[in-house]
Design a protein around this motif. Structure first.
Motif, PDB file in Angstrom:
ATOM      1  N   ILE A 174       4.083 -13.170   2.938  1.00 19.86           N
ATOM      2  CA  ILE A 174       5.307 -13.821   2.447  1.00 19.86           C
ATOM      3  C   ILE A 174       5.473 -13.595   0.947  1.00 19.86           C
ATOM      4  CG2 ILE A 174       6.445 -16.056   2.108  1.00 19.86           C
ATOM      5  CD1 ILE A 174       6.562 -15.090   4.970  1.00 19.86           C
ATOM      6  N   ALA A 175       4.405 -13.768   0.179  1.00 18.14           N
ATOM      7  CA  ALA A 175       4.475 -13.569  -1.270  1.00 18.14           C
ATOM      8  C   ALA A 175       4.792 -12.117  -1.610  1.00 18.14           C
ATOM      9  CB  ALA A 175       3.163 -13.995  -1.930  1.00 18.14           C
ATOM     10  N   VAL A 176       4.165 -11.187  -0.905  1.00 21.21           N
ATOM     11  CA  VAL A 176       4.393  -9.762  -1.157  1.00 21.21           C
ATOM     12  C   VAL A 176       5.840  -9.386  -0.826  1.00 21.21           C
ATOM     13  CG1 VAL A 176       3.788  -7.428  -0.383  1.00 21.21           C
ATOM     14  CG2 VAL A 176       1.992  -9.072  -0.888  1.00 21.21           C
ATOM     15  N   THR A 177       6.347  -9.848   0.317  1.00 15.47           N
ATOM     16  CA  THR A 177       7.713  -9.490   0.703  1.00 15.47           C
ATOM     17  C   THR A 177       8.756 -10.156  -0.189  1.00 15.47           C
ATOM     18  OG1 THR A 177       7.673 -11.184   2.443  1.00 15.47           O
ATOM     19  CG2 THR A 177       7.149  -8.914   3.086  1.00 15.47           C
ATOM     20  N   ASP A 178       8.511 -11.393  -0.612  1.00 19.26           N
ATOM     21  CA  ASP A 178       9.431 -12.039  -1.560  1.00 19.26           C
ATOM     22  C   ASP A 178       9.494 -11.268  -2.871  1.00 19.26           C
ATOM     23  OD1 ASP A 178      10.140 -14.036   0.197  1.00 19.26           O
ATOM     24  OD2 ASP A 178       8.828 -15.559  -0.693  1.00 19.26           O
ATOM     25  N   ASN A 179       8.338 -10.827  -3.356  1.00 21.01           N
ATOM     26  CA  ASN A 179       8.272 -10.036  -4.578  1.00 21.01           C
ATOM     27  C   ASN A 179       8.996  -8.698  -4.395  1.00 21.01           C
ATOM     28  OD1 ASN A 179       7.415  -9.222  -7.186  1.00 21.01           O
ATOM     29  ND2 ASN A 179       5.638  -8.199  -6.301  1.00 21.01           N
ATOM     30  N   LEU A 180       8.782  -8.057  -3.254  1.00 25.32           N
ATOM     31  CA  LEU A 180       9.435  -6.786  -2.954  1.00 25.32           C
ATOM     32  C   LEU A 180      10.946  -6.949  -2.927  1.00 25.32           C
ATOM     33  CD1 LEU A 180       9.270  -3.791  -1.944  1.00 25.32           C
ATOM     34  CD2 LEU A 180       9.203  -4.735   0.345  1.00 25.32           C
ATOM     35  N   ILE A 181      11.426  -7.977  -2.252  1.00 24.37           N
ATOM     36  CA  ILE A 181      12.874  -8.203  -2.147  1.00 24.37           C
ATOM     37  C   ILE A 181      13.492  -8.437  -3.515  1.00 24.37           C
ATOM     38  CG2 ILE A 181      14.620  -9.849  -1.325  1.00 24.37           C
ATOM     39  CD1 ILE A 181      12.882 -10.140   1.225  1.00 24.37           C
ATOM     40  N   SER A 182      12.890  -9.298  -4.330  1.00 29.04           N
ATOM     41  CA  SER A 182      13.486  -9.600  -5.635  1.00 29.04           C
ATOM     42  C   SER A 182      13.457  -8.387  -6.568  1.00 29.04           C
ATOM     43  CB  SER A 182      12.823 -10.810  -6.278  1.00 29.04           C
ATOM     44  OG  SER A 182      11.467 -10.544  -6.549  1.00 29.04           O
ATOM     45  N   ASN A 183      12.339  -7.641  -6.590  1.00 30.05           N
ATOM     46  CA  ASN A 183      12.255  -6.465  -7.457  1.00 30.05           C
ATOM     47  C   ASN A 183      13.231  -5.375  -7.039  1.00 30.05           C
ATOM     48  OD1 ASN A 183      10.315  -7.520  -9.114  1.00 30.05           O
ATOM     49  ND2 ASN A 183       8.619  -6.396  -8.215  1.00 30.05           N
ATOM     50  N   VAL A 184      13.250  -5.067  -5.741  1.00 32.21           N
ATOM     51  CA  VAL A 184      14.123  -3.998  -5.257  1.00 32.21           C
ATOM     52  C   VAL A 184      15.583  -4.376  -5.431  1.00 32.21           C
ATOM     53  CG1 VAL A 184      14.875  -2.768  -3.175  1.00 32.21           C
ATOM     54  CG2 VAL A 184      12.442  -2.997  -3.679  1.00 32.21           C
TER      55      VAL A 184
ATOM     56  N   GLU B 123       4.493  -2.837   9.130  1.00 33.37           N
ATOM     57  CA  GLU B 123       4.008  -1.983  10.225  1.00 33.37           C
ATOM     58  C   GLU B 123       2.493  -1.926  10.313  1.00 33.37           C
ATOM     59  OE1 GLU B 123       5.981  -0.919  12.421  1.00 33.37           O
ATOM     60  OE2 GLU B 123       7.938  -0.920  11.448  1.00 33.37           O
ATOM     61  N   GLY B 124       1.810  -2.400   9.252  1.00 32.33           N
ATOM     62  CA  GLY B 124       0.353  -2.359   9.304  1.00 32.33           C
ATOM     63  C   GLY B 124      -0.272  -3.014   8.089  1.00 32.33           C
ATOM     64  N   VAL B 125      -1.582  -3.170   8.174  1.00 31.95           N
ATOM     65  CA  VAL B 125      -2.382  -3.748   7.095  1.00 31.95           C
ATOM     66  C   VAL B 125      -3.495  -2.769   6.815  1.00 31.95           C
ATOM     67  CG1 VAL B 125      -3.858  -5.683   6.424  1.00 31.95           C
ATOM     68  CG2 VAL B 125      -1.853  -6.092   7.839  1.00 31.95           C
ATOM     69  N   ARG B 126      -3.771  -2.538   5.554  1.00 33.68           N
ATOM     70  CA  ARG B 126      -4.823  -1.589   5.192  1.00 33.68           C
ATOM     71  C   ARG B 126      -5.695  -2.174   4.081  1.00 33.68           C
ATOM     72  NH1 ARG B 126      -3.747   4.605   5.274  1.00 33.68           N
ATOM     73  NH2 ARG B 126      -3.317   3.960   7.400  1.00 33.68           N
ATOM     74  N   VAL B 127      -6.989  -1.923   4.184  1.00 39.42           N
ATOM     75  CA  VAL B 127      -7.937  -2.353   3.165  1.00 39.42           C
ATOM     76  C   VAL B 127      -7.848  -1.370   2.005  1.00 39.42           C
ATOM     77  CG1 VAL B 127     -10.361  -2.768   2.619  1.00 39.42           C
ATOM     78  CG2 VAL B 127      -9.472  -3.369   4.879  1.00 39.42           C
ATOM     79  N   ILE B 128      -7.724  -1.907   0.791  1.00 35.81           N
ATOM     80  CA  ILE B 128      -7.679  -1.073  -0.405  1.00 35.81           C
ATOM     81  C   ILE B 128      -9.080  -0.996  -1.000  1.00 35.81           C
ATOM     82  CG2 ILE B 128      -6.700  -0.804  -2.705  1.00 35.81           C
ATOM     83  CD1 ILE B 128      -4.298  -2.370  -1.786  1.00 35.81           C
ATOM     84  N   ASP B 129      -9.497   0.217  -1.362  1.00 31.65           N
ATOM     85  CA  ASP B 129     -10.836   0.412  -1.965  1.00 31.65           C
ATOM     86  C   ASP B 129     -10.896  -0.155  -3.364  1.00 31.65           C
ATOM     87  OD1 ASP B 129     -11.620   1.668   0.315  1.00 31.65           O
ATOM     88  OD2 ASP B 129     -11.109   3.668  -0.437  1.00 31.65           O
TER      89      ASP B 129
ATOM     90  N   VAL C  62       0.844  -1.191   0.000  1.00 30.84           N
ATOM     91  CA  VAL C  62       0.000   0.000   0.000  1.00 30.84           C
ATOM     92  C   VAL C  62       0.880   1.242   0.000  1.00 30.84           C
ATOM     93  CG1 VAL C  62      -1.745   1.289   1.287  1.00 30.84           C
ATOM     94  CG2 VAL C  62      -1.869  -1.196   1.159  1.00 30.84           C
ATOM     95  N   GLY C  63       1.962   1.206   0.764  1.00 29.64           N
ATOM     96  CA  GLY C  63       2.882   2.336   0.825  1.00 29.64           C
ATOM     97  C   GLY C  63       3.896   2.154   1.930  1.00 29.64           C
ATOM     98  N   MET C  64       4.724   3.186   2.104  1.00 30.57           N
ATOM     99  CA  MET C  64       5.728   3.184   3.162  1.00 30.57           C
ATOM    100  C   MET C  64       5.071   3.677   4.449  1.00 30.57           C
ATOM    101  SD  MET C  64       8.549   2.151   1.951  1.00 30.57           S
ATOM    102  CE  MET C  64       7.903   1.188   0.634  1.00 30.57           C
ATOM    103  N   ALA C  65       5.587   3.199   5.568  1.00 29.67           N
ATOM    104  CA  ALA C  65       5.032   3.557   6.868  1.00 29.67           C
ATOM    105  C   ALA C  65       5.985   4.488   7.597  1.00 29.67           C
ATOM    106  CB  ALA C  65       4.802   2.300   7.706  1.00 29.67           C
ATOM    107  N   GLY C  66       5.420   5.510   8.206  1.00 27.22           N
ATOM    108  CA  GLY C  66       6.173   6.386   9.093  1.00 27.22           C
ATOM    109  C   GLY C  66       5.812   6.013  10.519  1.00 27.22           C
ATOM    110  N   VAL C  67       6.823   5.695  11.312  1.00 25.75           N
ATOM    111  CA  VAL C  67       6.584   5.264  12.685  1.00 25.75           C
ATOM    112  C   VAL C  67       7.002   6.382  13.622  1.00 25.75           C
ATOM    113  CG1 VAL C  67       7.110   3.528  14.434  1.00 25.75           C
ATOM    114  CG2 VAL C  67       7.057   2.876  12.033  1.00 25.75           C
TER     115      VAL C  67
ATOM    116  N   VAL D  77       0.982  -3.230   4.140  1.00 23.83           N
ATOM    117  CA  VAL D  77       0.539  -4.159   3.093  1.00 23.83           C
ATOM    118  C   VAL D  77      -0.976  -4.138   2.963  1.00 23.83           C
ATOM    119  CG1 VAL D  77       2.551  -5.674   3.336  1.00 23.83           C
ATOM    120  CG2 VAL D  77       0.499  -6.147   4.644  1.00 23.83           C
ATOM    121  N   ALA D  78      -1.429  -4.612   1.828  1.00 23.28           N
ATOM    122  CA  ALA D  78      -2.868  -4.683   1.558  1.00 23.28           C
ATOM    123  C   ALA D  78      -3.485  -5.842   2.335  1.00 23.28           C
ATOM    124  CB  ALA D  78      -3.114  -4.858   0.066  1.00 23.28           C
ATOM    125  N   TYR D  79      -4.708  -5.636   2.796  1.00 23.55           N
ATOM    126  CA  TYR D  79      -5.435  -6.672   3.516  1.00 23.55           C
ATOM    127  C   TYR D  79      -5.782  -7.819   2.565  1.00 23.55           C
ATOM    128  CZ  TYR D  79      -9.120  -9.011   6.099  1.00 23.55           C
ATOM    129  OH  TYR D  79      -9.877  -9.958   6.733  1.00 23.55           O
TER     130      TYR D  79
END
Length: 118
Positions: free
Chosen positions: A82-92, A112-118, A34-39, A75-77
């Protein structure tokens, strides 16, 4: 500390802020991010960062011209983390190594969180 790449014509110096901006742009293009998180360390609150301040959710460290990237993401709800982070690691990893010419040693992802995407 800035990253340096030596070429035949001289030395190229890359600021970690540039690497963070590029890595953040690549990361938010990945499916399920969904985006980067500011803590906020004082309150422990997490908020979604806008594209202008995307680098606040990424930490870049250099050690002997090897990069370590720390991502704080939301991340999106309903998606597999695991699939999202594996994809992120390989792409980046692929795109940052191609962009900078430096080796990515480690990528740490903090969900840092989960968010529902419209």
């Amino acid at each position: 500390m800035k990253g340096c790449v030596s070429t035949d014509l001289g030395i190229i110096t890359i600021d970690p802020e540039v690497i963070a901006k590029y890595a953040g742009t690549v990361a938010v293009e990945c499916f399920g991010i969904v985006g980067m998180a500011g803590v906020n360390m004082k309150d422990g609150l997490v908020r979604l960062l806008k594209m202008e301040s995307i680098t606040r959710g990424i930490s870049v460290s250099l050690n002997h011209n090897k990069l370590t990237l720390d991502f704080h993401v939301i991340v999106a709800y309903g998606v597999s983390i695991i699939a999202v982070t594996d994809n992120l690691i390989s792409n980046v990893k692929y795109k940052v190594e191609e962009f900078t010419g430096m080796k990515v040693d480690k990528i740490n992802i903090f969900v840092e969180g989960v968010r529902v995407i419209d």
